[in-house]
Design a protein around this motif. Structure first.
Motif, short mmCIF file in Angstrom:
data_model
loop_
_atom_site.label_atom_id
_atom_site.label_comp_id
_atom_site.label_asym_id
_atom_site.label_seq_id
_atom_site.Cartn_x
_atom_site.Cartn_y
_atom_site.Cartn_z
N PHE A 55 -1.10 -3.14 1.43
CA PHE A 55 -2.39 -2.24 2.23
C PHE A 55 -3.73 -3.44 2.74
N ALA A 56 -3.53 -4.07 1.94
CA ALA A 56 -5.32 -4.91 2.12
C ALA A 56 -5.04 -4.75 4.23
N ASP A 57 -4.30 -5.73 4.89
CA ASP A 57 -4.85 -5.98 6.20
C ASP A 57 -3.85 -4.77 6.93
N GLN A 58 -3.72 -3.80 6.41
CA GLN A 58 -2.99 -2.61 6.96
C GLN A 58 -4.09 -1.52 7.71
N ASP A 59 -3.81 -0.67 9.33
CA ASP A 59 -5.33 0.29 9.23
C ASP A 59 -4.51 1.08 8.91
N ILE A 60 -5.70 2.70 8.30
CA ILE A 60 -5.25 4.30 8.01
C ILE A 60 -4.43 4.41 8.80
N SER A 61 -3.53 4.75 9.42
CA SER A 61 -3.13 5.75 9.62
C SER A 61 -1.63 4.87 9.42
N SER A 62 -2.00 3.73 9.30
CA SER A 62 -0.13 2.86 8.64
C SER A 62 -0.15 2.66 7.17
N ILE A 63 -1.07 3.24 6.76
CA ILE A 63 -1.30 3.14 5.54
C ILE A 63 -0.96 4.57 4.72
N PHE A 64 -1.24 5.17 5.46
CA PHE A 64 -1.56 7.14 5.50
C PHE A 64 0.64 6.52 5.78
N LYS A 65 0.86 6.68 6.60
CA LYS A 65 2.46 6.32 6.99
C LYS A 65 3.27 5.69 5.59
N THR A 66 2.75 4.64 5.19
CA THR A 66 3.75 4.16 4.42
C THR A 66 3.50 4.78 3.08
N VAL A 67 2.03 5.21 2.89
CA VAL A 67 2.35 6.92 1.65
C VAL A 67 3.19 7.60 1.96
N SER A 68 3.67 8.43 3.14
CA SER A 68 4.41 9.25 3.81
C SER A 68 5.94 8.98 2.78
N MET A 69 6.08 7.12 3.69
CA MET A 69 7.58 7.85 3.11
C MET A 69 7.70 7.19 1.94
N THR A 70 6.96 6.66 1.30
CA THR A 70 7.40 6.61 -0.30
C THR A 70 6.97 7.73 -1.05
N LEU A 71 6.10 9.04 -1.20
CA LEU A 71 6.72 9.91 -1.88
C LEU A 71 7.53 10.77 -1.29
N ILE A 72 8.33 10.35 -0.53
CA ILE A 72 9.36 11.38 0.22
C ILE A 72 10.73 10.86 -0.54
N SER A 73 10.59 9.68 -0.58
CA SER A 73 12.06 8.80 -1.15
C SER A 73 12.03 8.80 -2.87
N SER A 74 10.10 9.04 -3.36
CA SER A 74 10.70 8.83 -4.79
C SER A 74 10.27 10.03 -5.41
N ILE A 75 9.99 11.26 -4.90
CA ILE A 75 9.12 12.35 -5.60
C ILE A 75 10.53 13.14 -5.43
N GLY A 76 11.06 13.72 -6.67
CA GLY A 76 11.73 14.93 -6.74
C GLY A 76 11.62 15.79 -6.45
N GLY A 77 12.07 17.68 -6.01
CA GLY A 77 11.53 19.02 -5.95
C GLY A 77 10.96 19.38 -4.52
#
Length: 212
Positions: A55-77
């Motif tokens: 995330f060091a070289d990503q902007d705020i919006s990109s960070i949030f998008k990556t977090v979103s995709m990661t959580l959707i793919s890894s958290i159940g329920g």
């Protein structure tokens, strides 16, 4: 102003809080759910922790998008889609922003709440994370309308979120697995509301600690 560096620190702090309290979340979820909220959230945010260096070289919006995709793919329920949606809306709300002023943070919090409501079809009083996020947004907005700075506004927001969380205890659950229990859902604190409260409190701790 909330900077990109603080956003990364916030995610790190929140991941640590989830790891530390995962058993508490599981305990809360065991009473009215599937007893997996703690493990699910911990798994998702461990993955976030692992990719924090990216995330060091990503902007705020990109960070949030990556977090979103990661959580959707890894958290159940329900938690994955709901938290994923919150961060995806946060990404859209912060597009083009290098740092977040009071109005930017309000838009982020509002957008996240709207996304959760649309995704989960829950309203205030249904005994969900909405009962924490909604009063938090209202308090934040009122604070900045009263010309308070971002630290004071977040303090008011977290205080409202804490009260909202306590208010879930006597509620009858109307959404999710907890709603199947009927009156037996009364007297238990909502696990999703609990993790949402810790998310906001973690943000406050980071911003407060650096003076906003």
């Amino acid at each position: 102003m909330v900077t990109q560096v603080q956003i990364i620190e916030w995610l790190q702090v929140y991941a640590h809080v989830i790891e530390h309290h995962k058993d508490k979340l599981t305990e809360l979820d065991a009473a009215i759910g599937d007893a997996d909220h703690g493990s699910n959230m911990d798994r998702g945010f461990k993955k976030i922790t692992n990719i924090l260096p990216n995330f060091a070289d990503q902007d705020i919006s990109s960070i949030f998008k990556t977090v979103s995709m990661t959580l959707i793919s890894s958290i159940g329920g329900a938690s994955g889609p709901l938290y994923g949606t919150w961060f995806l809306r946060a990404s859209a709300a912060t597009a083009g922003k290098e740092a977040l002023a009071e109005e930017d943070m309000l838009e982020l919090l509002k957008s996240g709440l709207d996304g959760v409501i649309e995704r989960g079809k829950a309203q205030l009083g249904d005994k969900t994370m909405v009962d924490v996020l909604s009063p938090a947004v209202t308090a934040f907005e009122q604070a900045i309308r009263n010309n308070l700075n971002i630290v004071a506004a977040l303090q008011a927001s977290v205080q409202a979120a804490e009260q909202g969380l306590k208010d879930t205890i006597p509620m009858l659950a109307k959404k999710g697995r907890a709603s199947y229990l009927g009156d037996r859902s009364i007297g238990h604190q909502d696990p999703g509301g609990t993790s949402a409260y810790w998310m906001l409190r973690s943000l406050l701790e980071v911003v407060e600690g650096s003076g906003g």
